[in-house]
Every structure is written in C-alpha cells, then in structure tokens.
Design a protein around this motif. Structure first.
Motif, mmCIF file in Angstrom:
data_model
loop_
_atom_site.group_PDB
_atom_site.id
_atom_site.type_symbol
_atom_site.label_atom_id
_atom_site.label_comp_id
_atom_site.label_asym_id
_atom_site.label_seq_id
_atom_site.Cartn_x
_atom_site.Cartn_y
_atom_site.Cartn_z
ATOM 1 N N ASN A 103 36.098 -6.980 68.425
ATOM 2 C CA ASN A 103 35.560 -7.786 69.493
ATOM 3 C C ASN A 103 34.587 -9.109 68.833
ATOM 4 O O ASN A 103 34.330 -9.810 69.452
ATOM 5 C CB ASN A 103 34.912 -7.410 70.604
ATOM 6 N N PRO A 106 36.101 -13.296 66.468
ATOM 7 C CA PRO A 106 35.891 -14.868 66.888
ATOM 8 C C PRO A 106 34.719 -15.425 65.981
ATOM 9 O O PRO A 106 34.434 -16.479 65.606
ATOM 10 C CB PRO A 106 35.783 -15.303 68.387
ATOM 11 N N THR A 370 40.157 -3.858 69.898
ATOM 12 C CA THR A 370 38.839 -4.380 70.403
ATOM 13 C C THR A 370 38.871 -5.782 70.202
ATOM 14 O O THR A 370 37.869 -6.327 70.640
ATOM 15 C CB THR A 370 37.783 -3.668 69.963
ATOM 16 N N SER A 371 39.941 -6.417 69.510
ATOM 17 C CA SER A 371 40.041 -7.860 69.454
ATOM 18 C C SER A 371 40.447 -8.587 70.924
ATOM 19 O O SER A 371 40.895 -7.994 71.721
ATOM 20 C CB SER A 371 41.068 -8.137 68.457
ATOM 21 N N PRO A 372 40.079 -9.725 71.133
ATOM 22 C CA PRO A 372 40.647 -10.596 72.154
ATOM 23 C C PRO A 372 41.949 -10.437 72.509
ATOM 24 O O PRO A 372 42.529 -10.931 73.639
ATOM 25 C CB PRO A 372 39.812 -11.989 71.814
ATOM 26 N N ALA A 377 40.881 -4.713 75.674
ATOM 27 C CA ALA A 377 39.886 -4.741 74.843
ATOM 28 C C ALA A 377 38.469 -4.232 75.400
ATOM 29 O O ALA A 377 37.595 -3.517 75.071
ATOM 30 C CB ALA A 377 39.884 -5.915 74.189
ATOM 31 N N ALA A 378 38.163 -4.905 76.670
ATOM 32 C CA ALA A 378 36.895 -4.680 77.147
ATOM 33 C C ALA A 378 36.860 -3.113 77.689
ATOM 34 O O ALA A 378 35.748 -2.559 77.312
ATOM 35 C CB ALA A 378 36.990 -5.506 78.544
#
Length: 442
Positions: A103, A106, A370-372, A377-378
C-alpha cells in the motif's frame, strides 16, 4: 527390501522433523518469554531481541548435543534438516514484508530519482569495499554471501534458495546476518554520526544512505544524523531515511537477486586469483567439515515445504501472542493469507521452470494484494496488521540456530575476519548510497 529400506528412511526422517519442530517450539517460547534487552554502549545502544536468544539457544543445543542422551541429541543430520526447513520457511517473512509495503507503492513513485538511484549505492557499495577486503583476509566463497548485501532476511532467503544454507555462501550470509544483528546498529550509528559530523554531505543524502534495509540499523543511523541537525531538518532526515528503507526492502530484493549477487559472483571469480589469500580462514572444498554424514540440504518436496510453511506460521502465531498479546485466533487469518501467498509464489516458480526464484514471485503476489490495484487492499491491510513482522523473524532464526552447529568449524575459521568484513560491507552500503544521493541532490 529396497522399498522397506526406503520406508524406514522416510519414517526416521519424519521423526527427526517432528523432533526439530518440538525443539523449535520450546526455544521460541523461551526466547519470547525472555523478551528484549537493551545494553548501553557509548553514544548508542545494542538491542537484543528474542530472535537473538532463539539463535543462540538453537546453536547451543547443537553444540552440546553430544552430552545429551541419545534420544535428545540434535544430530548432524537433524541440523541439515533444519537448514532444509529454513529455506522455504524464510519465504513466509518475504510474504509478510510484501504485504506490509504494497500500500506504500504510490509513495515510492513520488520519491524522486535520488531515492531510486541511491539503491545502486546500497548494494554495489557492499561489494566494492567488502569483497576485496574479504579476499585479502583469506575468506573464500563465504565472501560472496557476506558481501553481496548487508545480509538481512531477504538475503538469507535468496542465498538459501540459490546455494542452500549449508553452502559456503550460506555460511557467509548467515555470519553476516549474525554480526549485523548483534553489532550492526551500534556500528552504523557511530559511523553515520562521524560522517555527518564532517559536514561533507547534505543531511538528506546521509538520510537516504541510512536506509540500508534493516529497521534497527536505519533507525540508529538516522538518529545519529538527525542529532547533528536543526529540529526542522532532523524531521526531514527521518522521513527520507524511512522512504529509502522502504525502497531497499521492496525494490532491493530485485537488486540483490539480479544485480548485486551476480556482480559479487563475477567479482569473486576475477579478484580471487589476483588478491585472494590462503590462511586459517580459508575453507577448501574438501575440508571434511561434514565428514560425519554425507547428507546434503536438498530441496524439500511439496509436502515438506507446506509442512515448513504451516509450522513456521504456527510458531509466528505463538510469538505474536507472547510478545504482542494478539491471540492466535485473531492472527490466524493473516497467517493463512501469508501461507497462501507463499504457496502461490512457489507454484508460479515451478510453472516458469524455476527461472524466476520464488522470492520474486512471493514478493510480487504479496505486494499486489495490498496495493491500490487490488480491490480488497484495505481489508487485507487491516488483516495483516494483526501480525508484527518481528514475530515472523523469530521462528526463522530459531531454525537457523538449530542448523548452525554443523558450521561452527567454518565460523571458527572465519573468526574476527568476518566481523571486520561485515562492518566494511555496512560502511560501504552507507557511503555508496550517500554518494549517489548527493550527486542527484546537487
């Protein structure tokens, strides 16, 4: 007759595996019960975490096993079996690491070129300084494992999968890991503070150099640098150091695998005939260190690997319960997800003909979850937060300790030399990354 002999051998190996698991569980519980200890040393401190106690107790059990009754002895074949279990079990930590940083992808994109390219300095610097010194001190193939990186958990996984932990390269990376665990934080704090006091480099460049891939070492180096800066700059030092460390623990896995490890192997082949020395630290291939058994650490079959993943997960739940008061039931979901990620990564490695190591596949799968880019992911981030990453390391170091006694003759030969080489590699990674970051900053 042959089928009967095979059945007896399989039964004996199964008994040895269960005995190892029982020893590992007992050692882990004791290590976590002891907890952490902090020792003040000059301007810094040494923090002895449960993983250190687990490593020491496992090694002590192997060293003194001959004094134990036959049924309780940790025999040399069992020590090789512990090394075989350690290799797939390490992938569980790699999965946890990927789940932690997915996450934050970015943030990596926004970090800028200096943070990206300083990664070359982190891993090339260890080789440029550490490898020649190791060869001059008479260290042979152990030099590859000891100098291709700073020797943290992903490095153990990479060397374990490529060479096996019972190889010279495996002994080298394990010796580097032990040295870094015990003395790395205090050394890098003193060294980084001294370099910062010279006022040669910008504080941000020094901060980027502090992100060596170890949380404790990063914190120690960043603290020493920040202590010499004004309050507003000190806060930025911590930010840049954390971002650098994040890149090192994510992209760094690929750097070590595809750039620094091949570079270390090439450098050894070129430099060893020129500057290599032979002395008491040198370990020739036929030194008979393992003369009591001809068993080698072969890759476990799928059933053996699943057993290693599941039991490492169980030990992680126990460590997480004792140290961080999270019940096994609450952490079960995270452990199940980590085992599933490792299984998928392992199968992807097989589907691609083992040309891409499992370390890479496991990292990619975990980071995606867990990436966008992942719609869940959340929820996954919330689930995985229930297990502290330090709780995952202690089981790994428990198996490392149980396997280490067979290599004590080699470690004894390396002696003080491997400590010097480890310090040189740590200094090299800090200076290398700082130089490159300084270039792009200016």
């Amino acid at each position: 007759m042959q089928a009967a002999a095979t059945s007896v051998s399989a039964t004996r190996q199964g008994q040895q595996t269960w005995k190892l698991y029982i020893y590992a569980a007992i050692i882990l519980v004791i290590a976590e019960w002891i907890g952490s200890a902090t020792l003040k040393l000059g301007p810094g401190k040494i923090v002895l975490l449960p993983m250190v106690w687990a490593l020491i107790m496992g090694a002590a059990l192997g060293l003194f096993s001959r004094r134990l009754p036959g049924g309780m002895a940790l025999t040399q074949p069992m020590q090789f079996q512990a090394a075989a279990i350690l290799q797939p079990a390490l992938l569980l930590f790699v999965a946890k690491l990927g789940l932690m940083v997915g996450n934050s992808l970015p943030k990596l994109v926004e970090s800028g070129w200096a943070l990206v390219f300083q990664e070359f300095g982190h891993f090339v610097g260890t080789i440029l300084i550490g490898l020649p010194l190791a060869l001059l001190l008479g260290i042979k193939r152990e030099a590859i494992g000891a100098t291709f990186s700073v020797g943290r958990e992903p490095s153990l996984a990479i060397i374990g999968e490529r060479y096996g932990m019972d190889s010279p390269e495996g002994r080298g990376v394990l010796a580097e890991y032990i040295t870094g665990t015990l003395f790395g934080a205090i050394f890098i704090a003193v060294f980084a503070g001294f370099i910062a006091s010279l006022n040669i480099f910008h504080p941000y460049s020094l901060a980027m150099g502090a992100g060596v891939g170890s949380g404790s070492m990063m914190a120690a180096a960043a603290g020493a640098i920040a202590a010499l800066q004004p309050a507003d700059v000190a806060k930025d030092v911590a930010t840049f150091a954390a971002a650098s460390n994040l890149i090192t623990t994510t992209i760094g896995t690929y750097f070590t695998l595809f750039i620094s490890l091949p570079l270390a192997v090439w450098g050894y082949r070129v430099l060893e005939p020129i500057i290599g020395r032979t002395n008491s630290a040198s370990t020739p291939p036929d030194d008979g260190l393992h003369k009591e058994t001809h068993l080698e650490t072969a890759e476990l079959n799928l059933a053996g690997r699943i057993s290693a993943w599941v039991f490492a997960g169980v030990l992680t739940m126990i460590a997480n319960w004792i140290a961080y008061k999270v019940t096994p039931l609450a952490s079960l979901g995270c452990i199940a997800l980590m085992v599933a990620v490792v299984f998928v990564g392992d199968q992807l490695r097989n589907l691609t003909g083992k040309k891409v190591p499992a370390v890479c596949w496991v990292t990619l799968v975990a980071m995606f979850l867990t990436s966008p880019a992942c719609p869940w992911a959340a929820a996954i981030v919330e689930l995985t937060a229930k297990v502290n990453f330090l709780a995952v390391i202690t089981p790994m170091l428990t198996f490392a300790g149980l396997s280490i006694a067979k290599d004590i003759p080699a470690f004894r030969k390396l002696g003080w030399r491997i400590v010097v080489v480890s310090f040189a590699a740590n200094a090299g990674t800090f200076i290398g990354a700082t130089l490159i970051a300084e270039f792009f900053h200016r």
